[in-house]
Design an enzyme around this catalytic site. Structure first.
Site, PDB file in Angstrom:
ATOM      1  CE  LYS A 107     -56.091-156.305 118.052  1.00 34.24           C
ATOM      2  NZ  LYS A 107     -55.852-155.309 117.381  1.00 34.24           N
ATOM      3  N   GLY A 219     -69.928-162.640 110.969  1.00 36.31           N
ATOM      4  CA  GLY A 219     -69.739-161.456 111.644  1.00 36.31           C
ATOM      5  C   GLY A 219     -70.625-160.606 110.731  1.00 36.31           C
ATOM      6  N   GLY A 221     -69.841-156.708 111.538  1.00 35.59           N
ATOM      7  CA  GLY A 221     -69.472-155.280 112.568  1.00 35.59           C
ATOM      8  C   GLY A 221     -68.868-155.081 111.386  1.00 35.59           C
ATOM      9  CG  ASN A 222     -66.011-151.310 110.659  1.00 33.70           C
ATOM     10  OD1 ASN A 222     -64.426-150.705 110.114  1.00 33.70           O
ATOM     11  ND2 ASN A 222     -67.098-149.902 110.153  1.00 33.70           N
TER      12      ASN A 222
HETATM   13  N1  GLU Z   1     -57.669-152.138 114.468  1.00 32.40           N
HETATM   14  C1  GLU Z   1     -57.347-152.393 113.483  1.00 32.40           C
HETATM   15  C2  GLU Z   1     -56.338-154.155 113.178  1.00 32.40           C
HETATM   16  O1  GLU Z   1     -56.452-155.273 113.590  1.00 32.40           O
HETATM   17  C3  GLU Z   1     -56.819-151.140 113.111  1.00 32.40           C
HETATM   18  C4  GLU Z   1     -55.233-151.179 114.002  1.00 32.40           C
HETATM   19  C5  GLU Z   1     -54.817-149.944 113.218  1.00 32.40           C
HETATM   20  O2  GLU Z   1     -55.521-149.016 112.511  1.00 32.40           O
HETATM   21  O3  GLU Z   1     -54.158-149.334 114.454  1.00 32.40           O
HETATM   22  O4  GLU Z   1     -55.863-153.991 112.221  1.00 32.40           O
END
Ligand code: GLU
Length: 428
Positions: A107, A219, A221-222
């Site tokens: 992350k 939420g 969002g997406n």
């Molecule tokens: N940000 C998204 C998650 O927390 C997707 C991460 C990704 O596709 O690498 O799962």
């Protein structure tokens, strides 16, 4: 993100310790899996639009890459900390493991608030982020993606800078790219749809017909938007959505007893998922406090915002009517609240299972980018459904046969997979 009282990394470590005890892991494996393999902290100097210089703090944490390249999003958030990034990277490694895709967990983040940054400034932050970390990431080592307050455009800026530094095209380096620029059809729907695929399966287990079920969502969002879309296609009704007001940046719950109209709500929402409260009132929404989404008499709750939202302080406010909680967000429930939910007998679909649709589709995007051949949206969403359903069934079957709740079962499966990969490589 409530960092005053809760530390997401401590939560993630507590959850891991529980799984490690259940699996009776040896000390070396615990030491390896409890902390990140690698983490990078860096400064990103930016010339702002007014000519002044400002330095932003950036992070990338590679929690584990035994099963494949580290994988996970980059968040832009004013309250980002190294501990939230550590926690989120740890959850990513369980997520890729439970979805059974050949990737690890990572992350990244930048402490910033895109609400107060021009697009040019955001582009500079993206390019600066890529410059600082380009030696340590790549399609075979660490593959970023969008997350809270980042989107396909941010990913393309990062990719462009990265490819310029490397002097070669490498579209598999990042996922969540715009469609037509190496992105996958279905990626924007994938996380929210994935949440609702797991809800559909949970409803089957509980023998409940999805038609006539009701939900309340935190939420907009997406994740939330597409979760609502699929839920409504399944015949469900969303009564309440909680999110930020565009003007005062405070959270409110927007309720319609007979069900919200998704298109109508989208028409008064900005690109960050903030709602225009004045217009919402005009459209007949009841405006309630931010926490009210949690107290609704509905069958399903979907926290799809940030971590540490269901806590010991508010968990008792959850209605007895609630049968399922599908964690669209990462880490929305604290361990203390989790115990109470377990006692209440609520069917929890844990975060790294419920929201694994995004990274699963990212994996499909990587495959398509690497072979430079792209699937139709139906193909992508069909493959997503197969993967998510299989992951849900594996966890549910394991939970039943070992008398565990869904979270413990998901943890035991994932931790065991990652531990095994580390053992196979001779790391522990
Ligand atoms: N940000 C998204 C998650 O927390 C997707 C991460 C990704 O596709 O690498 O799962």
């Amino acid at each position: 993100m409530n960092n005053k009282t809760y530390n997401a990394f401590e939560t993630a470590q507590k959850q891991f310790d529980r799984a490690a005890d259940l699996l009776e892991l040896d000390q070396a494996t615990r030491d390896l899996l409890r902390n990140p393999l690698r983490e990078f902290h860096f400064s990103i100097p930016i010339r702002m639009d007014d000519g002044s210089m400002k330095v932003f703090k950036g992070f990338r944490v590679q929690h584990n890459d035994a099963r494949g390249p580290a994988k996970g999003g980059i968040r832009f958030h004013p309250q980002e900390t190294i501990d939230t990034v550590r926690a989120l990277s740890m959850w990513m490694k369980w997520k890729t493991a439970v979805a059974d895709i050949p990737l690890g967990g990572g992350k990244g983040g930048v402490i910033c608030d895109p609400h107060n940054l021009s697009l040019t400034e955001q582009e500079c932050i993206c390019r600066g982020w890529a410059r600082q970390i380009s030696k340590n990431v790549g399609s075979h080592s660490d593959v970023p993606a969008p997350d809270v307050m980042t989107n396909a455009q941010h990913m393309l800026w990062i990719l462009d800078e990265f490819e310029t530094i490397k002097g070669a095209k490498d579209p598999g380096f990042i996922t969540g790219k715009p469609v037509g620029m190496g992105g996958s059809l279905g990626r924007k729907e994938a996380t929210g749809y994935g949440v609702m695929i797991t809800v559909r399966e949970a409803l089957k287990v509980l023998n409940i017909n999805p038609e006539n079920t009701t939900a309340s969502i935190q939420g907009f969002g997406n994740v939330a938007q597409f979760a609502i879309e699929l839920f409504q296609q399944m015949g469900g009704t969303v009564k309440c959505v909680s999110c930020w007001d565009q003007e005062d940046h405070t959270s409110y719950s927007y309720k319609k007893e007979n069900g919200i109209n998704l298109k109508e709500l989208l028409s008064i929402t900005d690109s960050f998922g903030g709602i225009n409260q004045t217009k919402a009132k005009q459209l007949g929404f009841e405006i309630l406090p931010g926490d009210a989404w949690l107290e609704q008499d509905v069958d399903i709750l979907v926290p799809a915002a940030l971590e540490n939202q269901i806590t010991a302080e508010n968990v008792e406010k959850i209605s007895d009517q609630v049968k399922i909680i599908a964690e669209g967000a990462n880490g929305p429930t604290t361990p203390e609240a989790d115990k109470v939910l377990d006692k209440k007998g609520i069917f929890i679909i844990p975060d790294f299972l419920a929201n694994a649709g995004g990274v699963t589709c990212s994996y499909f995007e990587q495959v398509q980018s690497n072979m430079n051949y792209f699937w139709t949206k139906d193909e992508v969403l069909g493959k997503l459904d197969v993967k998510m359903t299989a992951a849900f069934i594996a966890v549910n079957d394991f939970a039943k046969s070992n008398n565990l709740n869904m979270r413990d079962a998901a943890y035991v499966i994932s931790v065991d997979r990652v531990a095994q990969a580390c053992k196979d490589r001779g790391w522990v």
